[in-house]
Scaffold this motif. Sequence first.
Motif, PDB file in Angstrom:
ATOM      1  N   THR A 104      17.711 -23.404 -11.757  1.00  0.00           N
ATOM      2  CA  THR A 104      18.563 -22.235 -12.006  1.00  0.00           C
ATOM      3  C   THR A 104      17.885 -20.928 -11.633  1.00  0.00           C
ATOM      4  O   THR A 104      18.469 -20.082 -10.945  1.00  0.00           O
ATOM      5  N   TYR A 114      21.736 -17.035 -19.397  1.00  0.00           N
ATOM      6  CA  TYR A 114      22.367 -18.350 -19.573  1.00  0.00           C
ATOM      7  C   TYR A 114      22.405 -18.744 -21.046  1.00  0.00           C
ATOM      8  O   TYR A 114      21.432 -18.547 -21.788  1.00  0.00           O
ATOM      9  N   SER A 164      26.872 -14.078 -17.428  1.00  0.00           N
ATOM     10  CA  SER A 164      26.217 -15.132 -18.197  1.00  0.00           C
ATOM     11  C   SER A 164      26.788 -16.487 -17.789  1.00  0.00           C
ATOM     12  O   SER A 164      28.013 -16.631 -17.673  1.00  0.00           O
ATOM     13  N   GLY A 165      25.905 -17.460 -17.594  1.00  0.00           N
ATOM     14  CA  GLY A 165      26.328 -18.825 -17.298  1.00  0.00           C
ATOM     15  C   GLY A 165      25.979 -19.744 -18.457  1.00  0.00           C
ATOM     16  O   GLY A 165      25.416 -19.305 -19.467  1.00  0.00           O
TER      17      GLY A 165
END
Length: 267
Positions: A104, A114, A164-165
């Motif tokens: 990532t 995240y 944001s993931g």
Amino acid sequence: MPELSTPKQKISALIITYNEMGYIEKCIDSVSFADEIIVVDSYSTDGTYEHLLAHPKVKVIQNPFENFTAQKSFTLKQAKNDWVLFLDADEVVTQKLQNEITATINDPEACEAYWFYRKFMFQNTPLNFSGWQTDKNHRLFRKSKVRFTDKKLVHETLEVDGCSGILKEKLTHYCYKDYEDYKGKMLKYGQLKAKEDFYKEKHFNYVLMTVKPLWKFFNHYIIRFGFLDGKKGIKICYLNALGVLERFRELKRLEKKNELAYYLVMP
């Protein structure tokens, strides 16, 4: 002409501790892939600080604990790298999650932060329900793109300048060591939430003091299937409700203390 490879992104693992012997070892081992490991300890009395001083990969700093937001904000400032993995001392990063984190942060299209879902462990067995099945927290983010809001003293909230993931793999959280430890944690959370309420000028209410803890237990044990966790579910749901009760008890104490101070300074 050969393509220039993109430099591998570096990451700092950050952890706050207080009396975490028996758990911090697993946490440190699970973040050994990080380029830097920093632990901020709030003056542990069980040997946690001394243990970490002898660890070759860990930089440990002692800082007085004021509240979770202040402690995490202080810790974040210590990181040398922009990418940060922030963990509690009783959390463990699995090998699959390590791989996902590394992939990532090296993705050119990565978000700035995240969310992690967590797998809760009651001692050494999974806790599948009891209100925690949808729990998620920001744990991986760019230091330059975030800040911890000063509006919360517990269950700190991250303000993110960007997207944001959510990572697919779960973080393992050993939430329940024993009854007294979890009880102490819930009471402490309740007291800090009361301070938040007091600063926001919320007032103590006997009706809410009765209704809210009962609702908390009912919601987690019945609506959110805590009964499926058996005896574990009863303990967790009861102690979570106790934390809510403590929030109102502490708010009442703070209001009385404030009233007393007011009368003492009156001419």
